[in-house]
Design a protein around this motif. Structure first.
Motif, PDB file in Angstrom:
ATOM      1  N   TRP A   1       6.228  22.273  -1.594  1.00  0.00           N
ATOM      2  CA  TRP A   1       7.403  21.493  -1.965  1.00  0.00           C
ATOM      3  C   TRP A   1       7.053  20.017  -1.800  1.00  0.00           C
ATOM      4  CZ3 TRP A   1       9.329  25.264   2.040  1.00  0.00           C
ATOM      5  CH2 TRP A   1       9.948  26.383   1.477  1.00  0.00           C
ATOM      6  N   TYR A   2       7.778  19.150  -2.515  1.00  0.00           N
ATOM      7  CA  TYR A   2       7.558  17.704  -2.394  1.00  0.00           C
ATOM      8  C   TYR A   2       8.680  17.069  -1.557  1.00  0.00           C
ATOM      9  CZ  TYR A   2       7.548  12.755  -3.670  1.00  0.00           C
ATOM     10  OH  TYR A   2       7.570  11.373  -3.619  1.00  0.00           O
ATOM     11  N   ASN A   3       8.282  16.220  -0.639  1.00  0.00           N
ATOM     12  CA  ASN A   3       9.222  15.510   0.236  1.00  0.00           C
ATOM     13  C   ASN A   3       9.150  14.025  -0.101  1.00  0.00           C
ATOM     14  OD1 ASN A   3      10.645  14.453   2.397  1.00  0.00           O
ATOM     15  ND2 ASN A   3       9.039  14.873   3.917  1.00  0.00           N
ATOM     16  N   ILE A   4      10.262  13.444  -0.524  1.00  0.00           N
ATOM     17  CA  ILE A   4      10.237  12.046  -0.986  1.00  0.00           C
ATOM     18  C   ILE A   4      10.273  11.030   0.174  1.00  0.00           C
ATOM     19  CG2 ILE A   4      12.749  11.665  -1.240  1.00  0.00           C
ATOM     20  CD1 ILE A   4      12.029  10.280  -3.960  1.00  0.00           C
TER      21      ILE A   4
ATOM     22  N   GLU B   1       5.578   6.640  -9.495  1.00  0.00           N
ATOM     23  CA  GLU B   1       6.146   5.300  -9.657  1.00  0.00           C
ATOM     24  C   GLU B   1       6.408   4.641  -8.305  1.00  0.00           C
ATOM     25  OE1 GLU B   1       9.342   4.974 -12.787  1.00  0.00           O
ATOM     26  OE2 GLU B   1       8.865   7.079 -13.011  1.00  0.00           O
ATOM     27  N   LEU B   2       6.924   5.420  -7.361  1.00  0.00           N
ATOM     28  CA  LEU B   2       7.242   4.851  -6.050  1.00  0.00           C
ATOM     29  C   LEU B   2       5.964   4.459  -5.312  1.00  0.00           C
ATOM     30  CD1 LEU B   2      10.112   7.230  -4.861  1.00  0.00           C
ATOM     31  CD2 LEU B   2      10.344   4.870  -5.627  1.00  0.00           C
ATOM     32  N   ARG B   3       4.924   5.308  -5.472  1.00  0.00           N
ATOM     33  CA  ARG B   3       3.685   5.026  -4.736  1.00  0.00           C
ATOM     34  C   ARG B   3       2.943   3.838  -5.331  1.00  0.00           C
ATOM     35  NH1 ARG B   3       0.831  10.669  -3.372  1.00  0.00           N
ATOM     36  NH2 ARG B   3      -0.547   9.325  -2.176  1.00  0.00           N
ATOM     37  N   SER B   4       3.009   3.698  -6.672  1.00  0.00           N
ATOM     38  CA  SER B   4       2.265   2.586  -7.292  1.00  0.00           C
ATOM     39  C   SER B   4       3.118   1.320  -7.379  1.00  0.00           C
ATOM     40  CB  SER B   4       1.830   2.981  -8.709  1.00  0.00           C
ATOM     41  OG  SER B   4       2.980   3.109  -9.527  1.00  0.00           O
ATOM     42  N   GLY B   5       4.440   1.479  -7.215  1.00  0.00           N
ATOM     43  CA  GLY B   5       5.341   0.332  -7.363  1.00  0.00           C
ATOM     44  C   GLY B   5       5.555  -0.054  -8.824  1.00  0.00           C
ATOM     45  N   LYS B   6       5.045   0.778  -9.753  1.00  0.00           N
ATOM     46  CA  LYS B   6       5.196   0.459 -11.189  1.00  0.00           C
ATOM     47  C   LYS B   6       6.267   1.345 -11.815  1.00  0.00           C
ATOM     48  CE  LYS B   6       0.524  -1.125 -12.223  1.00  0.00           C
ATOM     49  NZ  LYS B   6      -0.598  -0.280 -11.809  1.00  0.00           N
ATOM     50  N   ARG B   7       7.392   0.720 -12.225  1.00  0.00           N
ATOM     51  CA  ARG B   7       8.476   1.484 -12.853  1.00  0.00           C
ATOM     52  C   ARG B   7       8.089   1.872 -14.269  1.00  0.00           C
ATOM     53  NH1 ARG B   7      13.569   0.307 -11.048  1.00  0.00           N
ATOM     54  NH2 ARG B   7      14.183   1.969 -12.475  1.00  0.00           N
TER      55      ARG B   7
ATOM     56  N   GLU C   1       5.842  14.541   6.140  1.00  0.00           N
ATOM     57  CA  GLU C   1       4.781  15.210   5.354  1.00  0.00           C
ATOM     58  C   GLU C   1       5.165  15.121   3.881  1.00  0.00           C
ATOM     59  OE1 GLU C   1       3.620  19.564   6.487  1.00  0.00           O
ATOM     60  OE2 GLU C   1       5.179  18.880   7.857  1.00  0.00           O
ATOM     61  N   ARG C   2       4.243  14.666   3.039  1.00  0.00           N
ATOM     62  CA  ARG C   2       4.580  14.512   1.608  1.00  0.00           C
ATOM     63  C   ARG C   2       4.673  15.883   0.911  1.00  0.00           C
ATOM     64  NH1 ARG C   2       1.272  10.484   0.401  1.00  0.00           N
ATOM     65  NH2 ARG C   2       2.910   8.921   0.413  1.00  0.00           N
ATOM     66  N   TYR C   3       3.718  16.762   1.197  1.00  0.00           N
ATOM     67  CA  TYR C   3       3.741  18.112   0.614  1.00  0.00           C
ATOM     68  C   TYR C   3       3.812  19.157   1.721  1.00  0.00           C
ATOM     69  CZ  TYR C   3       3.200  16.489  -4.126  1.00  0.00           C
ATOM     70  OH  TYR C   3       3.461  15.911  -5.342  1.00  0.00           O
TER      71      TYR C   3
END
Ligand SMILES: Cc1ncc(COP(=O)(O)O)c(C=O)c1O
Length: 416
Positions: A5-8, A265-271, A46-48
Motif C-alpha cells: 500500500w502507499y502512504n502519503i 509530483e509531491l516528491r519532485s515538487g513539479k506539478r 513508511e512510504r510503502y
C-alpha cells in the motif's frame, strides 16, 4: 496486483497537523478500540507498507484487480474533447471501494484476538463491506446503521445480514449515547456522526474492535490498492491523466485513487496534473466549510482532527447520496486542499442524477448516487479543452454502482 500500500504522509508538502486530545481521554479510546496495527500505521512514515498475504488472497477473491474502462460513448456526447478512463470499484462483490480497506481492518482486528468488530454505516456500502470482510475472516460484525437508511434502504441491510452481521438502527438502545438521543426523540433519524459514536462506545464496553471506513490515514492507505492498480493500468494503456477526479464523502475513494499518482509530483515538487474532488451541494463542507480542528463524531468521543468541516453538529439533509452526508474531509486531503493542490466543487443531487442517467445510457453501468456527483466535472473539463482547442485525459474514481439505489433514482426521476 500491487504488493504494497502507499502512504502519503512522508510526501506531504508539510507535516500533517496531529489529532488533538482535548478531553484527555480520547487517545485512550483510540488505543482501546482500534486494532493495534491500524493505530501504528495511522502515524507511520513508511512510504510503502507490505500487504499481508491473507489480505492479498481475499483481494483476489472479491474481484481485484478491478477493470479500468474507457467511456467512448460518453466522450462522444462531450464533443470528443476528453479521453475518459474510469477505475471501476463498482466491480467488487459488495459494489464499491469500501471492501479494499474493510479486509485490512478486519484482518488486523482478528490478529489482536478480538471476537467481534463494530462499525457505522449510512446507506450501507461500508457496512456491507465490513460484513463481508468479517465473514471472510470468520469474525462477528455489529453494524450501527443510520436509522433513516435502516428503514428506507432495506437491501444493503439484507446483504449485511446475509453475510452474518448484526445490524442495529442508530440511535439504538444498545449504547448510553443512543439511549439518551432516543429519550429526547424516539423518532430520531440518526446521522453518520451519531452511528460512529455508538459503534465506538459498543466496542469500548464489550471488548470489541472498531473499524473506521474513511477519513483516517490508515484507511486511505489500505484503499490505495485501487490507485496503485490504476497507475499500472494507465501505464499499460500508454496514457497519463491530465486530471484526476472523484467524489468526497470522508475522502477515502478519491484520495486512494489520486495519491499514488501524486507521489511523483509531491516528491519532485513539479506539478503536472489537476486534481478535482466533488461533493454534495447539500453538505458543502469543501466549498463552504472551514479548515479547522473539529470532532470526527457527533458524540465528541474521538480526538479532534484538523480538516475542512461544516461542524460535527451539522445534521445533513436527507439526500440519497448517503456516503456524502458527512461533515468533514480527511485531514491529508484537507491539507492538500488548503495548499491548492486539490480543487473542490459541489453539485446538487438534481444535477448529479441527470448525469447518472446519461452515464447509464451511454455506458450501461448505473453509478451509485455518490459516484454520480463526479460526473458534472467532466463537462467543465470538456468545455475547458474546447476553449483551449485541445484534448485532455481524465481518470475518474468510479466508486460504486447504484443497483441497490434504484428506488432512490426512481423517486427523483418520477419512474412509475
Ligand atoms: C459508492 C460511494 N462512493 C463514495 C463514498 C464516499 O466516501 P469516501 O469519500 O470515503 O470515499 C461512499 C461512502 O459511503 C460510497 O458508498
Amino acid at each position: 496486483m500491487p504488493k504494497n500500500w502507499y502512504n502519503i504522509l512522508p510526501d506531504l508538502p508539510e507535516p500533517l497537523p496531529p489529532p488533538l486530545d482535548e478531553s484527555g481521554k480520547s487517545f485512550d479510546v483510540l488505543k482501546t478500540v482500534l486494532p493495534s496495527e491500524v493505530l501504528r500505521l495511522e502515524f507511520s512514515n513508511e512510504r510503502y507498507v507490505k500487504i499481508p498475504e491473507e489480505v492479498i488472497e481475499r483481494y483476489l477473491q472479491i474481484g481485484r484487480p478491478t477493470p479500468l474502462i474507457r467511456t467512448r460513448r460518453l466522450e462522444e456526447k462531450l464533443g470528443n474533447r476528453v479521453k475518459i478512463f474510469m477505475k471501476m470499484e463498482s466491480h467488487t462483490y459488495t459494489g464499491s471501494h469500501k471492501i479494499n480497506s474493510a479486509l485490512a481492518h478486519v484482518y488486523f482486528a482478528k490478529k489482536d484476538g478480538t471476537d467481534f468488530v463494530t462499525t457505522e454505516t449510512g446507506a450501507g456500502q461500508w457496512g456491507s463491506a465490513v460484513s463481508l470482510a468479517s465473514a471472510l475472516f470468520e469474525l462477528k460484525a455489529h453494524v450501527f446503521m443510520v436509522r433513516a437508511s435502516f428503514f428506507a434502504k432495506p437491501y444493503r441491510k439484507y446483504l449485511m445480514q446475509m453475510y452474518g452481521a448484526d445490524v442495529h438502527p442508530s440511535p439504538s438502545d444498545l449504547t448510553e449515547f443512543g439511549r439518551k438521543l432516543l429519550k429526547e426523540n424516539p423518532e430520531h433519524s440518526g446521522s453518520l456522526g451519531i452511528a460512529i459514536s455508538e459503534a465506538v462506545e459498543y466496542a469500548m464496553k464489550n471488548s470489541g474492535k472498531y473499524v473506521v471506513g474513511s477519513v483516517v490515514n490508515s484507511d486511505i492507505m489500505f484503499k490505495t490498492i485501487a490507485g496503485l492498480e490504476a497507475r499500472k493500468q494507465m501505464e499499460i494503456a500508454g496514457e497519463d491523466p491530465d486530471f484526476i477526479i472523484g467524489v468526497v464523502g470522508g475522502g477515502s475513494n478519491y484520495a486512494a485513487l489520486a495519491y499514488p499518482f501524486m507521489e511523483e509530483e509531491l516528491r519532485s515538487g513539479k506539478r503536472k496534473r489537476r486534481y478535482i474532488a466533488a461533493g454534495s451541494a447539500e453538505v458543502p463542507k469543501m466549498t463552504k466549510g472551514v479548515y479547522q480542528y473539529d470532532y470526527p463524531d457527533t458524540g465528541k468521543v474521538l480526538p479532534k482532527l484538523k480538516m475542512y468541516s461544516i461542524g460535527s453538529d451539522f445534521i445533513p439533509p436527507p439526500v440519497y447520496a448517503g456516503g456524502l452526508r458527512y461533515h468533514g474531509v480527511a485531514p491529508t486531503l484537507s491539507l492538500l486542499m488548503s495548499k491548492g493542490i486539490v480543487e473542490s466543487r459541489d453539485y446538487t443531487q438534481e444535477e448529479s442524477f441527470k448525469w447518472a442517467k446519461l452515464f447509464s445510457q451511454t455506458e450501461g453501468w448505473i453509478p451509485a448516487p455518490e459516484t454520480s456527483h463526479a460526473l458534472p466535472i467532466l463537462k467543465e473539463i470538456a468545455d475547458e479543452a474546447k476553449s483551449k482547442n485541445t484534448t485532455y485525459t481524465v481518470l475518474v474514481s468510479f466508486s460504486g454502482h447504484g443497483l441497490l439505489d434504484l428506488a432512490n433514482y426512481a423517486e427523483i426521476m418520477g419512474f412509475k
